[in-house]
Design an enzyme around this catalytic site. Structure first.
Site, short mmCIF file in Angstrom:
data_model
loop_
_atom_site.label_atom_id
_atom_site.label_comp_id
_atom_site.label_asym_id
_atom_site.label_seq_id
_atom_site.Cartn_x
_atom_site.Cartn_y
_atom_site.Cartn_z
CG ASN A 48 -47.68 71.88 23.43
OD1 ASN A 48 -48.13 72.21 22.34
ND2 ASN A 48 -46.38 71.73 23.62
CB ILE A 49 -50.64 76.23 27.26
CG1 ILE A 49 -51.86 76.14 26.33
CG2 ILE A 49 -50.42 77.68 27.69
CD1 ILE A 49 -53.18 76.37 27.07
CB CYS B 113 -50.13 67.75 28.02
SG CYS B 113 -48.55 67.15 28.66
CD GLU C 77 -51.84 64.53 25.26
OE1 GLU C 77 -51.39 65.67 25.50
OE2 GLU C 77 -51.12 63.56 24.97
CB CYS D 119 -52.17 63.28 29.25
SG CYS D 119 -51.66 65.00 29.30
N1 THU Z 1 -46.64 67.32 25.57
C1 THU Z 1 -47.98 67.24 25.28
O1 THU Z 1 -48.62 68.26 25.00
N2 THU Z 1 -48.57 66.03 25.32
C2 THU Z 1 -47.92 64.85 25.59
O2 THU Z 1 -48.57 63.81 25.68
C3 THU Z 1 -46.47 64.85 25.76
C4 THU Z 1 -45.83 66.18 25.93
C5 THU Z 1 -45.99 68.64 25.54
C6 THU Z 1 -45.56 69.16 26.89
C7 THU Z 1 -44.49 70.13 26.51
O3 THU Z 1 -45.09 71.39 26.20
C8 THU Z 1 -43.89 69.57 25.22
O4 THU Z 1 -44.81 68.57 24.77
C9 THU Z 1 -42.54 68.93 25.43
O5 THU Z 1 -42.57 68.01 26.47
#
Ligand code: THU
Length: 150
Positions: free
Chosen positions: A48-49, A59, A61, A106
């Protein structure tokens, strides 16, 4: 969907855990890694970024899917593993009691790349000491996709 063998699933989970080291998540403090497995054995991962404008955060994904599609992949998605948690003081990220499963956006993005190759990928969410494994079609039933626009 037949599902990955236990060893293949464990390997994909390891890749997701490794990927989360690339997370940029200074706002939520929640680091997530995703690993995509393709039918040719290819593996593409992302993390995630986040952004100071919170709603723009990407996210793990989505990052992995973007990489895969920019690499020219269109379909062939067999499985995806997602792992996340908060780094401890030493920087180690341990999974919590609830599995990290793809958010709604996602799920839709996973459906797009999967639908291009007609697969129903296995989704593997990682929790502390357990995995939640189910087909994407169970997480996003009656999905809207490329077929609707054909
Ligand atoms: N996040 C993801 O990368 N994937 C997910 O399926 C759920 C949430 C990240 C988004 C954000 O940077 C952090 O988790 C908190 O929500």
């Amino acid at each position: 969907m037949s599902g990955l063998s236990e060893s293949a699933a464990a390997e994909l989970v390891d890749a997701a855990r490794a990927a989360l080291r690339g997370a940029y998540a200074p706002y939520s403090g929640f680091h997530v890694g995703a690993a995509l497995l393709f039918a040719d054995g290819g593996l593409v991962s992302g993390a995630n970024i986040e952004n100071a404008s919170y709603g723009l955060s990407l996210c793990a994904e989505a990052a992995a899917i973007a990489k895969a599609m920019n690499d020219g992949r269109r379909g062939g998605l067999v499985a995806v593993a997602v792992a996340g948690g908060r780094p401890d003081q030493a920087g180690a990220v341990l999974s919590g009691p609830e599995p990290v499963m793809p958010c709604g956006r996602c799920r839709q993005m996973l459906h797009e790349i999967a639908a291009l190759g007609g697969t129903d990928p296995e989704v593997i969410g990682v929790a502390e000491g357990s995995l939640l494994r189910m087909p994407l079609s169970a997480l996003l039933p009656h999905a809207f996709g490329p077929a609707n626009l054909a």
